[in-house]
Motif scaffolding. Structure first.
Motif, PDB file in Angstrom:
ATOM      1  N   LYS A  96      -1.028 -19.280  -1.436  1.00 13.14           N
ATOM      2  CA  LYS A  96      -0.535 -18.058  -0.799  1.00 13.14           C
ATOM      3  C   LYS A  96       0.895 -17.799  -1.260  1.00 13.14           C
ATOM      4  N   LEU A  97       1.118 -16.634  -1.872  1.00 15.77           N
ATOM      5  CA  LEU A  97       2.453 -16.167  -2.225  1.00 15.77           C
ATOM      6  C   LEU A  97       2.853 -15.147  -1.175  1.00 15.77           C
ATOM      7  N   GLN A  98       3.995 -15.354  -0.557  1.00 17.27           N
ATOM      8  CA  GLN A  98       4.430 -14.428   0.478  1.00 17.27           C
ATOM      9  C   GLN A  98       5.805 -13.897   0.099  1.00 17.27           C
ATOM     10  N   ILE A  99       5.920 -12.568  -0.005  1.00 18.90           N
ATOM     11  CA  ILE A  99       7.161 -11.927  -0.396  1.00 18.90           C
ATOM     12  C   ILE A  99       7.481 -10.830   0.602  1.00 18.90           C
ATOM     13  N   PRO A 100       8.542 -11.014   1.402  1.00 20.56           N
ATOM     14  CA  PRO A 100       8.874  -9.958   2.363  1.00 20.56           C
ATOM     15  C   PRO A 100       9.310  -8.687   1.627  1.00 20.56           C
ATOM     16  N   GLN A 101       8.570  -7.633   1.776  1.00 17.01           N
ATOM     17  CA  GLN A 101       8.861  -6.359   1.130  1.00 17.01           C
ATOM     18  C   GLN A 101       8.563  -5.228   2.097  1.00 17.01           C
ATOM     19  N   LYS A 102       9.248  -4.102   1.936  1.00 21.58           N
ATOM     20  CA  LYS A 102       8.938  -2.928   2.755  1.00 21.58           C
ATOM     21  C   LYS A 102       7.642  -2.283   2.291  1.00 21.58           C
ATOM     22  N   ASP A 103       7.323  -2.452   1.021  1.00 23.79           N
ATOM     23  CA  ASP A 103       6.021  -2.009   0.535  1.00 23.79           C
ATOM     24  C   ASP A 103       5.425  -3.125  -0.311  1.00 23.79           C
ATOM     25  N   ARG A 104       4.171  -2.998  -0.666  1.00 24.33           N
ATOM     26  CA  ARG A 104       3.478  -4.096  -1.331  1.00 24.33           C
ATOM     27  C   ARG A 104       3.371  -3.926  -2.844  1.00 24.33           C
ATOM     28  N   GLU A 105       4.116  -3.009  -3.411  1.00 21.17           N
ATOM     29  CA  GLU A 105       3.972  -2.676  -4.830  1.00 21.17           C
ATOM     30  C   GLU A 105       4.105  -3.891  -5.740  1.00 21.17           C
ATOM     31  N   ILE A 106       5.104  -4.746  -5.504  1.00 23.95           N
ATOM     32  CA  ILE A 106       5.296  -5.904  -6.391  1.00 23.95           C
ATOM     33  C   ILE A 106       4.085  -6.839  -6.342  1.00 23.95           C
ATOM     34  N   LEU A 107       3.497  -7.011  -5.155  1.00 28.03           N
ATOM     35  CA  LEU A 107       2.323  -7.867  -5.049  1.00 28.03           C
ATOM     36  C   LEU A 107       1.098  -7.252  -5.728  1.00 28.03           C
ATOM     37  N   ASP A 108       1.003  -5.930  -5.730  1.00 29.71           N
ATOM     38  CA  ASP A 108      -0.091  -5.282  -6.458  1.00 29.71           C
ATOM     39  C   ASP A 108      -0.026  -5.646  -7.941  1.00 29.71           C
ATOM     40  N   TYR A 109       1.170  -5.660  -8.511  1.00 28.60           N
ATOM     41  CA  TYR A 109       1.312  -5.997  -9.933  1.00 28.60           C
ATOM     42  C   TYR A 109       1.105  -7.487 -10.182  1.00 28.60           C
ATOM     43  N   ILE A 110       1.525  -8.334  -9.240  1.00 28.14           N
ATOM     44  CA  ILE A 110       1.245  -9.761  -9.374  1.00 28.14           C
ATOM     45  C   ILE A 110      -0.260  -9.989  -9.318  1.00 28.14           C
ATOM     46  N   LYS A 111      -0.936  -9.270  -8.440  1.00 26.24           N
ATOM     47  CA  LYS A 111      -2.391  -9.399  -8.325  1.00 26.24           C
ATOM     48  C   LYS A 111      -3.089  -8.944  -9.613  1.00 26.24           C
ATOM     49  N   LEU A 112      -2.585  -7.891 -10.233  1.00 21.90           N
ATOM     50  CA  LEU A 112      -3.156  -7.467 -11.524  1.00 21.90           C
ATOM     51  C   LEU A 112      -3.108  -8.618 -12.529  1.00 21.90           C
ATOM     52  N   PHE A 113      -1.978  -9.317 -12.562  1.00 19.76           N
ATOM     53  CA  PHE A 113      -1.794 -10.451 -13.475  1.00 19.76           C
ATOM     54  C   PHE A 113      -2.713 -11.617 -13.097  1.00 19.76           C
ATOM     55  N   CYS A 115      -5.436 -11.756 -11.135  1.00 16.07           N
ATOM     56  CA  CYS A 115      -6.877 -11.486 -11.048  1.00 16.07           C
ATOM     57  C   CYS A 115      -7.462 -10.926 -12.333  1.00 16.07           C
ATOM     58  N   ASN A 116      -6.673 -10.867 -13.388  1.00 14.01           N
ATOM     59  CA  ASN A 116      -7.143 -10.348 -14.677  1.00 14.01           C
ATOM     60  C   ASN A 116      -7.739  -8.958 -14.565  1.00 14.01           C
ATOM     61  N   THR A 117      -7.182  -8.142 -13.709  1.00 14.08           N
ATOM     62  CA  THR A 117      -7.669  -6.780 -13.526  1.00 14.08           C
ATOM     63  C   THR A 117      -6.830  -5.861 -14.391  1.00 14.08           C
ATOM     64  N   LYS A 118      -7.478  -4.963 -15.096  1.00 16.98           N
ATOM     65  CA  LYS A 118      -6.756  -4.051 -15.988  1.00 16.98           C
ATOM     66  C   LYS A 118      -6.246  -2.804 -15.272  1.00 16.98           C
ATOM     67  N   ASP A 119      -6.944  -2.402 -14.229  1.00 12.75           N
ATOM     68  CA  ASP A 119      -6.641  -1.142 -13.564  1.00 12.75           C
ATOM     69  C   ASP A 119      -6.134  -1.401 -12.150  1.00 12.75           C
ATOM     70  N   ILE A 120      -5.006  -0.822 -11.792  1.00 10.39           N
ATOM     71  CA  ILE A 120      -4.429  -1.012 -10.460  1.00 10.39           C
ATOM     72  C   ILE A 120      -5.366  -0.506  -9.368  1.00 10.39           C
ATOM     73  N   ASN A 121      -6.271   0.422  -9.688  1.00  8.73           N
ATOM     74  CA  ASN A 121      -7.216   0.930  -8.691  1.00  8.73           C
ATOM     75  C   ASN A 121      -8.327  -0.074  -8.380  1.00  8.73           C
ATOM     76  N   ASP A 122      -8.515  -1.083  -9.253  1.00  5.95           N
ATOM     77  CA  ASP A 122      -9.561  -2.084  -9.043  1.00  5.95           C
ATOM     78  C   ASP A 122      -9.072  -3.330  -8.309  1.00  5.95           C
ATOM     79  N   SER A 149      -9.349 -19.102  -5.542  1.00  4.40           N
ATOM     80  CA  SER A 149      -9.930 -19.409  -6.844  1.00  4.40           C
ATOM     81  C   SER A 149      -9.051 -20.421  -7.592  1.00  4.40           C
ATOM     82  N   PHE A 150      -9.657 -21.513  -8.065  1.00  7.78           N
ATOM     83  CA  PHE A 150      -8.898 -22.502  -8.831  1.00  7.78           C
ATOM     84  C   PHE A 150      -8.350 -21.901 -10.128  1.00  7.78           C
ATOM     85  N   ALA A 151      -9.141 -21.051 -10.778  1.00  6.07           N
ATOM     86  CA  ALA A 151      -8.685 -20.440 -12.033  1.00  6.07           C
ATOM     87  C   ALA A 151      -7.455 -19.567 -11.793  1.00  6.07           C
ATOM     88  N   ARG A 152      -7.470 -18.799 -10.712  1.00  4.26           N
ATOM     89  CA  ARG A 152      -6.318 -17.944 -10.398  1.00  4.26           C
ATOM     90  C   ARG A 152      -5.115 -18.762  -9.961  1.00  4.26           C
TER      91      ARG A 152
END
Length: 174
Positions: A96-113, A115-122, A149-152
């Motif tokens: 679990k990565l926890q980052i206090p933020q007013k919005d979650r934008e930075i975590l969305d980009y970390i999740k893209l990295f 989860c190997n997702t190419k599209d922010i909408n996915d 996930s162990f891979a993630r």
């Protein structure tokens, strides 16, 4: 060699010293040393307003060499071992990565990295990797990314091995 400061003097009636940096190259050197290490918005904005807005020479020299002036991410990294229901000999490992933020934008980009997702909408469709939030008593939200996930988890660990955390967070990580 760049001289950082030129005056050290005692502050009257206090057990403290005042360190004066008046040369723009010295100010630039200090900015480089503290870049990414500030923990509060008040200190961050003091520097932005006093050294970048009010001192165009420092601003010009800094941005000529460096992309941005940033704060330290004030967050945490947790590893949990959870016993699976119905099978006490099997455990689930959660990172679990926890980052206090007013919005979650930075975590969305970390999740893209992660989860190997190419599209922010996915990013909401990836299994075993999600972003959650906690509502605190003071009205603030804390957003966090959690994965089972162990891979993630391995991907995050390899990243943190190459780009170390700052201060005691690095020791806790080890």
């Amino acid at each position: 060699m760049v001289r950082i400061g030129n005056t050290v003097s005692p502050i009257p009636n206090k057990k403290a010293l005042k360190y004066v940096i008046s040369h723009s190259d010295g100010l630039l050197r200090v900015l480089v040393l503290i870049n990414g290490k500030l923990k509060t918005y008040s200190k961050y904005y003091q520097i932005i307003n006093n050294l970048f807005v009010n001192n165009k020479l420092v601003e010009t020299k800094f941005y000529a060499k460096y992309d941005q002036f940033i704060m330290d991410s004030n967050g945490s990294l947790q590893i949990k071992f959870i016993e699976r229901k119905g099978n006490p000999s099997k455990y689930e490992v959660r990172l679990k990565l926890q980052i206090p933020q007013k919005d979650r934008e930075i975590l969305d980009y970390i999740k893209l990295f992660v989860c190997n997702t190419k599209d922010i909408n996915d990013i909401n469709n990836s299994k075993g990797c999600y972003i959650g939030s906690c509502n605190h008593k003071n009205g603030n939200y804390t957003y966090y990314l959690e994965t089972t996930s162990f891979a993630r988890t391995k991907k995050i660990i390899l990243y943190l091995d190459n780009y170390q955390l700052i201060s005691y967070k690095y020791i806790n990580y080890l």
